[in-house]
Motif scaffolding. Structure first.
Motif, PDB file in Angstrom:
ATOM      1  N   SER A  49      -8.443 -20.368  39.336  1.00  0.00           N
ATOM      2  CA  SER A  49      -8.571 -21.650  40.017  1.00  0.00           C
ATOM      3  C   SER A  49     -10.025 -21.874  40.374  1.00  0.00           C
ATOM      4  O   SER A  49     -10.800 -20.935  40.521  1.00  0.00           O
ATOM      5  N   THR A  50     -10.384 -23.105  40.522  1.00  0.00           N
ATOM      6  CA  THR A  50     -11.770 -23.394  40.880  1.00  0.00           C
ATOM      7  C   THR A  50     -11.959 -23.372  42.385  1.00  0.00           C
ATOM      8  O   THR A  50     -13.065 -23.417  42.864  1.00  0.00           O
ATOM      9  N   ILE A  61     -12.523 -12.176  35.204  1.00  0.00           N
ATOM     10  CA  ILE A  61     -13.116 -13.441  34.804  1.00  0.00           C
ATOM     11  C   ILE A  61     -14.175 -13.199  33.735  1.00  0.00           C
ATOM     12  O   ILE A  61     -14.219 -13.853  32.712  1.00  0.00           O
ATOM     13  N   SER A  65     -13.984 -14.453  30.031  1.00  0.00           N
ATOM     14  CA  SER A  65     -15.044 -15.365  29.661  1.00  0.00           C
ATOM     15  C   SER A  65     -15.601 -14.985  28.294  1.00  0.00           C
ATOM     16  O   SER A  65     -15.917 -15.844  27.477  1.00  0.00           O
ATOM     17  N   SER A  68     -13.132 -16.091  25.862  1.00  0.00           N
ATOM     18  CA  SER A  68     -13.145 -17.543  25.833  1.00  0.00           C
ATOM     19  C   SER A  68     -14.243 -18.042  24.911  1.00  0.00           C
ATOM     20  O   SER A  68     -14.070 -18.999  24.165  1.00  0.00           O
ATOM     21  N   GLU A 132      -5.635 -29.627  24.832  1.00  0.00           N
ATOM     22  CA  GLU A 132      -6.556 -30.488  25.575  1.00  0.00           C
ATOM     23  C   GLU A 132      -6.571 -31.896  24.988  1.00  0.00           C
ATOM     24  O   GLU A 132      -6.550 -32.886  25.713  1.00  0.00           O
ATOM     25  N   MET A 156      -8.897 -21.353  31.879  1.00  0.00           N
ATOM     26  CA  MET A 156     -10.261 -21.316  32.372  1.00  0.00           C
ATOM     27  C   MET A 156     -11.091 -22.434  31.745  1.00  0.00           C
ATOM     28  O   MET A 156     -11.873 -23.096  32.415  1.00  0.00           O
ATOM     29  N   HIS A 157     -10.872 -22.656  30.459  1.00  0.00           N
ATOM     30  CA  HIS A 157     -11.644 -23.704  29.809  1.00  0.00           C
ATOM     31  C   HIS A 157     -11.295 -25.080  30.380  1.00  0.00           C
ATOM     32  O   HIS A 157     -12.163 -25.905  30.634  1.00  0.00           O
ATOM     33  N   ALA A 159     -10.218 -25.647  33.291  1.00  0.00           N
ATOM     34  CA  ALA A 159     -10.652 -25.745  34.684  1.00  0.00           C
ATOM     35  C   ALA A 159     -12.101 -26.214  34.794  1.00  0.00           C
ATOM     36  O   ALA A 159     -12.501 -26.785  35.807  1.00  0.00           O
ATOM     37  N   ALA A 160     -12.882 -25.958  33.753  1.00  0.00           N
ATOM     38  CA  ALA A 160     -14.294 -26.369  33.799  1.00  0.00           C
ATOM     39  C   ALA A 160     -14.449 -27.859  33.527  1.00  0.00           C
ATOM     40  O   ALA A 160     -15.523 -28.416  33.705  1.00  0.00           O
ATOM     41  N   ASP A 161     -13.389 -28.499  33.067  1.00  0.00           N
ATOM     42  CA  ASP A 161     -13.456 -29.911  32.688  1.00  0.00           C
ATOM     43  C   ASP A 161     -12.765 -30.754  33.759  1.00  0.00           C
ATOM     44  O   ASP A 161     -11.548 -30.660  33.930  1.00  0.00           O
ATOM     45  N   PRO A 162     -13.551 -31.544  34.489  1.00  0.00           N
ATOM     46  CA  PRO A 162     -12.944 -32.283  35.609  1.00  0.00           C
ATOM     47  C   PRO A 162     -11.814 -33.215  35.143  1.00  0.00           C
ATOM     48  O   PRO A 162     -10.904 -33.495  35.904  1.00  0.00           O
ATOM     49  N   ALA A 163     -11.886 -33.661  33.899  1.00  0.00           N
ATOM     50  CA  ALA A 163     -10.873 -34.582  33.414  1.00  0.00           C
ATOM     51  C   ALA A 163      -9.547 -33.872  33.179  1.00  0.00           C
ATOM     52  O   ALA A 163      -8.493 -34.496  33.141  1.00  0.00           O
ATOM     53  N   ARG A 165      -8.873 -30.853  34.903  1.00  0.00           N
ATOM     54  CA  ARG A 165      -8.637 -30.005  36.058  1.00  0.00           C
ATOM     55  C   ARG A 165      -7.599 -30.624  36.989  1.00  0.00           C
ATOM     56  O   ARG A 165      -6.739 -29.956  37.502  1.00  0.00           O
TER      57      ARG A 165
END
Lengths: 336, 563
Positions: A49-50, A61, A65, A68, A132, A156-157, A159-163, A165
């Motif tokens: 989670s962020t 992580i 990563s 990833s 995605e 995780m990937h 989660a890094a994208d606000p759209a 998330r």
């Protein structure tokens, strides 16, 4: 060409021996194997989670990563998968629009986001390349994979994208969730007729019992819903490109990634759905013995064109159309 | 985690005040465009014109300057900015398509319907007219527009779309990559303390592009030993027996091409590429002498232009710039020695207000310049540069370059702005396509079609202009002869002119006519040269150079299309 590096993910706890694409470097392979064995028994999906309050283990992580970066390195092992993705989405979008208009010519079809509001399942989602896209196009998307680490990577990937998330993706109405499970377990959990669209891309050729796998996927589709598959045909051309060239000669992917005998020919899929019924009283998914109506099912070849640097959908009925990589679509009968 | 990353970053920068710290939580954007010049504004405007983009993406344009100055630009009637561009028909179509062109003040633009291009030494000429475009009928070859008129139009167009954020008077302090796992998105730190975390970072930030530096993209190129001198020129209108002032003139002098571009019936723009010392001397001239030098540079034989240049340079270096009287004396002497009648079109000696018949061939030369708009004489160095790539990778992922950040070109074909607009058109198409397929618009996969569409097209044009510059900078006799033959052969073949014009961006370069054109041009030059007896003496190498140059253009042309 890395035609063989297209395995889209691990699909099932029971079939998999080579659950996902093995990277060529020994170190990376060890890392993957370790993660597979050590993490596999964990049944709870574990989503980083962020939020600062999460109990994320920093070592884990860092470890995921690294993996990833394999899935999401567009120039790496999975490069062809990234290049192939827009072509697959184009096919999916096209079939959705076409079918919606087939049902009702006057329907107000959202041609840009035909997945809007639809329950979508991506079986063997891997790092989430397709999931995605499906979510961005408005699909209420669930990506499942039998590999725990793949689910970690995909989560995780995203989660890094606000759209992606946020639980709901803005105005598109789409959303994205990942779950570490197999198609069979999901069927037990959700019951049949749960999803408007079920996709399983580049998975079938890695399955030990394809009939049972197809049956699980088919059951998850709602009546009138769609099943999308992509795989490799069992032809000398496919052997040459995906095994001889990519594995043995050029070592783009580890030898043993693909098994020629597991490749599935388009007509075999067609035959399966000609005799397949969702229930004892329902009709077969594909009816009649002659040429298949495009309203019921369709096969489209897909080819990498090196000088264009992209995958293209081949014309219907073209000579090489179904000789190697192909997409398959079938619709579940409404009355089933 | 985001705040963790940001905090870590800020802790590392000791000079940052705590006040800034408070506002350092990144704001999430989908597209950040750095640079509010024509390319950056055109991209913002083009993206804004797409409903899909407006619905799906958060777009911010960052500009260090004050955009309200551009928005409120309102020059006195009859005066013109010295920075102008010829908007080709394909650029024009693009701007019409986005709706931005409606906001460009039409009265301040001028169509170019014909072009006169000639060799400074041999006087071999090519004449282009809009009707030559073989592919589709066009009423104009291009349209001349002040850059500010275009930028103001783009801003007016943008003001209709509140979705696009314009952040002006804000500098980019630094760009770093975020450290979030699975992320690696660019973090743009602005001078007002804000931090933008963006899916896609667009460098429309010019030749010294900070975005390009962040992306780690190398650029190769060189400075030409040449400066471009610009000015707004005034002249009498063409009389009723002549065609209106819609002809562009360009003479290839060994020091560089001099171009005369029509802005209105009585005003035109000058782009004079010349050696840096000459550019400095020109800028220091009395405006009346400057006007005289321009007139002479289009008319006098090259030896006399060179002589006048030298006189001007010597006087400038001695600290006593050429006076008007001195200049007239020199000019009259030069004209007499060339037996140029004062009533002929070749004479720059000012005649009493035009009455009756213009001299024979008056339309082969631009109207006589009578004065220069004060404050418009300026110069800038000319460069050739091309980025190794348009898309950042690795530590510079999620970046893309457009316009001058990606390439700078010799202005001899007036293509600089058009290449930038073509980049913008291709990039916005690429973004919309990726959106419609659910792609991540910052990903390499999504951006690849943009680079594939533009890189070779741009390279072809950059190289062509570079080669033309070098070809015409020569005074060696065989080269002059060969290139003159080349130019005259071209003039004979309307189809070839069409091809040349097409590749100059007049119409969309699609389909085979362009290829055929270049191939024919190459064959034409070689074939013609081989039939001339002299060629045996000269050897066929020079004809080969010109022919090979054109053939290379053709090959690049066809390669660009195939790729």
């Amino acid at each position: 060409m890395r035609l063989s590096s297209l395995c889209h993910g691990a699909f099932s706890s029971t079939y998999a021996r080579a659950p996902f694409q093995l990277p060529t470097s020994l170190a990376a392979r060890r890392a993957l194997t370790r993660s597979y064995h050590t993490n596999y028994p964990a049944q709870n999906a574990y989503v980083p989670s962020t939020s600062s309050g999460s109990t994320v283990n920093q070592d884990e992580i860092a470890h995921f990563s690294r993996l990833s970066s394999l899935w999401w390195d567009e120039h790496g092992e999975f490069g062809q998968l990234h290049k192939m993705n827009p072509t697959r989405v184009k096919f999916i979008r096209g079939k959705l629009v076409e079918s919606a208009l087939e049902d009702d010519l006057n329907a107000n079809v959202d041609e840009i986001r035909p997945l809007k509001g639809k329950a979508v399942l991506d079986v063997g989602c891997g790092g989430g390349v397709l999931s995605e896209s499906l979510a961005r196009l408005g699909g209420i998307t669930l990506g499942i994979d039998a590999s725990h680490s793949n689910i970690q990577i995909a989560s995780m990937h995203a989660a890094a994208d606000p759209a992606l998330r946020s639980r709901t993706i803005g105005h598109t109405g789409g959303s994205l969730e990942y779950k570490h499970t197999s198609a069979e377990d999901l069927l037990r959990e959700h019951g049949p007729n749960s999803f408007d669209v079920v996709c399983s891309m580049e998975v079938l050729e890695h399955v030990n019992n394809p009939r049972s796998f197809l049956d699980s996927c088919a059951q998850l589709v709602k009546p009138g819903g769609y099943l999308f598959l992509s795989t490799i045909a069992r032809t000398p051309l496919a052997y040459f490109l995906t095994i001889f060239m990519a594995e043995d000669l050029l070592r783009f992917v580890a030898p043993g990634t693909h098994t020629y005998s597991k490749y599935v020919n388009p007509h075999e899929l067609e035959e399966f759905f000609r005799s397949y019924k969702s229930s004892l009283t329902g009709r077969n998914w594909i009816t009649g013995n002659g040429p298949i109506s495009r309203v019921q099912a369709e096969t489209r070849g897909m080819m990498y064109v090196p000088w264009r640097g992209e995958w293209v959908l081949l014309d219907r009925g073209s000579k090489w159309a179904e000789g190697c990589n192909y997409l398959f679509w079938v619709r579940k009968p409404v009355e089933a | 985690m985001l705040s963790r990353v940001a905090t870590k970053y800020w802790r590392g920068r000791v000079s940052v005040s705590t006040k800034r710290h408070a506002s350092s939580v990144p704001s999430e954007r989908d597209v950040v465009i750095v640079g509010g010049g024509p390319a950056g504004l055109a991209l913002a405007s083009s993206l804004a014109s797409s409903k899909l983009v407006r619905e799906s993406l958060k777009v911010t344009l960052v500009e260090a300057g004050d955009l309200s100055k551009v928005r409120e630009w309102d020059p006195p009637r009859g005066t013109y900015s010295n920075r102008v561009s010829s908007i080709t028909n394909s650029s024009h179509e693009f701007l019409q398509g986005t709706g931005a062109w409606d906001h460009v003040e039409q009265g301040r633009t001028q169509p170019i319907e014909e072009m006169e291009v000639w060799d400074g030494i041999s006087d071999a000429r090519i004449h282009f007219s809009a009707g030559d475009a073989a592919v589709e009928p066009a009423s104009q070859i291009a349209r001349l527009t002040e850059n500010l008129n275009l930028q103001r139009g783009l801003l007016r167009h943008l003001s209709q779309f509140s979705e696009i954020e314009l952040a002006d008077k804000v500098k980019v302090d630094s760009i770093v990559q975020d450290e979030q796992e699975g992320g690696g998105w660019p973090l743009v730190h602005l001078s007002d303390g804000r931090v933008l975390r963006t899916r896609l970072l667009v460098g429309a930030d010019g030749f010294n592009s900070p975005v390009r530096s962040f992306a780690g993209i190398q650029s190769y190129g060189w400075a030409y030993d040449t400066h471009g001198v610009v000015a707004t020129l005034f002249h009498a209108p063409r009389n009723s027996l002549q065609s209106p002032n819609t002809v562009a003139y360009q003479r290839f002098l060994p020091t560089g091409p001099i171009a005369f571009l029509p802005l209105s019936e009585t005003a035109s723009s000058l782009v004079w590429s010349t050696r840096p010392p000459l550019a400095a001397a020109l800028k220091a001239l009395d405006p009346a002498v400057f006007a005289g030098m321009v007139n002479a540079a289009f008319r006098l034989p090259e030896t006399s232009v060179r002589y006048l240049n030298n006189e001007m340079l010597q006087a400038h270096l001695a600290g006593t710039p050429l006076s008007l009287a001195q200049f007239h004396e020199e000019l009259e002497f030069r004209e007499k020695s060339h037996m140029i009648d004062s009533r002929s079109a070749l004479s720059s000696v000012r005649r009493p207000a035009d009455s009756g018949m213009p001299p024979d061939g008056a339309e082969d030369y631009p109207p006589l310049v009578t004065s220069v708009q004060p404050g418009t004489v300026a110069s800038f160095p000319l460069k050739f540069s091309h980025a190794d790539s348009y898309i950042g990778e690795g530590r510079g992922a999620r970046t893309v370059l457009v316009g001058d950040a990606a390439h700078t070109i010799h202005p001899l074909a007036g293509q600089g702005l058009n290449l930038g607009l073509a980049d913008v058109e291709a990039l916005s198409e690429c973004i919309v396509d990726a959106l419609s397929l659910g792609g991540d618009i910052g990903s390499y996969t999504a951006l690849t079609p943009y680079a594939r569409t533009r890189y070779f097209e741009n390279h072809k044009m950059l190289s062509a202009c570079d080669k033309l510059h070098k070809l015409y900078a020569s005074t060696a006799e065989p080269v002059v002869w060969a290139r003159s033959v080349g130019v005259e052969v071209l003039n004979e073949l309307d189809a070839l002119k069409g091809a040349l014009m097409m590749s100059a961006g007049t119409t969309k370069t699609r389909g085979p006519p362009g290829q055929v054109g270049w191939e024919l041009a190459a064959r034409g030059v070689e074939g013609f040269a081989k039939n001339v007896d002299n060629v045996r003496v000269l050897g066929s190498s020079i004809a080969g150079v010109v022919g090979a140059g054109l053939r290379q253009l053709w090959q690049q042309n066809s390669q660009g299309r195939r790729l």
